[in-house]
Design an enzyme around this catalytic site. Structure first.
Site, short mmCIF file in Angstrom:
data_model
loop_
_atom_site.label_atom_id
_atom_site.label_comp_id
_atom_site.label_asym_id
_atom_site.label_seq_id
_atom_site.Cartn_x
_atom_site.Cartn_y
_atom_site.Cartn_z
N LEU A 45 -12.93 -13.33 79.33
CA LEU A 45 -12.24 -12.30 80.09
C LEU A 45 -12.41 -11.02 79.28
O LEU A 45 -12.21 -11.02 78.06
CB LEU A 45 -10.75 -12.62 80.27
CG LEU A 45 -10.32 -13.40 81.51
CD1 LEU A 45 -8.82 -13.63 81.48
CD2 LEU A 45 -10.73 -12.70 82.80
N ASP A 46 -12.77 -9.94 79.95
CA ASP A 46 -13.02 -8.69 79.24
C ASP A 46 -11.79 -8.24 78.45
O ASP A 46 -10.65 -8.60 78.77
CB ASP A 46 -13.41 -7.59 80.23
CG ASP A 46 -14.66 -7.94 81.01
OD1 ASP A 46 -15.50 -8.67 80.46
OD2 ASP A 46 -14.79 -7.48 82.16
#
Length: 272
Positions: A104-105
């Protein structure tokens, strides 16, 4: 009993078999004090001493599967040379080495799986497994129906052509003089910053992105920074494919767990 070296490394929770092959090929694995480079190497875990990056392996550890609500501005990594907060900071109470499944960024939030089971991580994260991931996206602007349909038809971003399995508007909000809209999107690939780049491709920025489900495992009421250990029924939800509302038939459909790998079908909290 001898097994392949890459499988043993994955069983010990270091990484997936594919990544284990890369570690072997780069000379970071030793067997009885000697570096090995042959990918098909067989080992006897009860007799051989195996290390990865100088650390001895132990296959007797409990397999752990965790659902974590990753807050924004936290790195999906086990460490960071720049000293930024990482997801591993939330699991210091575990003696087992846990690592994230997929990514997940930095500026994204939501459902992230943590585990010490390399094969499980590979089965969930690999694009060929086609495990759907569901996101809620705060879009800067008001995309048209045709633009959203374009995401389902497919767009080309860095890394290749991708498409959404499902797209729908959630709600539209007016704030000050600008407008933004919430959109639910389901994808199965998982390329770097894929959802953000898909919306950029149709001309819209993303100011917030939250992953709310992996397969049929939902984030539910889990608050940011909270987590819990998954049970067998939770693992079933990950490998069960959700049916988008727009394509659901009128009659009730029985969902099966045919995509669930056999080794998880009878696992429990103590045996997984």
């Amino acid at each position: 009993m001898k097994i392949r070296l890459n499988k043993y490394i994955a069983d010990c929770g270091v990484t997936s078999r594919r990544k284990a092959d890369e570690l072997i090929d780069s000379g970071q694995v030793t067997v009885n004090g000697r570096r090995v480079f042959e990918l098909g190497t067989q080992v006897d875990p009860s007799a051989d001493k195996i290390t990865v990056k100088g650390r001895p392996l132990n296959s007797g550890q409990k397999k752990i599967y965790i659902a974590f609500n990753k807050p924004p501005l936290v790195l999906t990594s086990t460490s960071d040379p720049e000293g930024r907060p990482t997801v591993s900071d939330y699991f210091s109470s575990y003696k087992e080495r846990l690592y994230p499944v997929g990514r997940l960024d930095w500026d994204s939030e939501g459902l992230l799986l943590m585990t010490n089971d390399g094969d499980f991580a590979q089965e969930v994260a690999h694009p060929k497994k086609e495990i759907p991931k569901t996101y809620l996206v705060k879009v800067e602007g008001n995309p048209t129906d045709n633009q959203l349909d374009r995401l389902k038809r497919g767009v080309t971003i860095i890394g290749g052509k991708v498409k959404a399995l499902h797209v729908e508007r959630i709600r539209r909000t007016v704030k000050g003089s600008g407008k933004y809209q919430w959109v639910k999107i389901v994808i199965s690939e998982g390329k770097n910053r894929q959802v953000r780049r898909m919306f950029e491709k149709i001309g819209y920025g993303v100011s917030k992105l939250q992953r709310v489900a992996i397969g049929r495992l939902s984030i539910g009421k889990l608050r940011k920074g909270e987590f819990y250990e998954l049970k067998a029924k939770d693992l079933h939800r990950i490998f069960s494919i959700p049916l988008p509302a727009e394509s659901a038939p009128a009659k009730k459909v029985r969902r099966t767990n045919k995509n669930l790998p056999k080794r998880y079908k009878s696992c429990s909290r103590t045996s997984c």
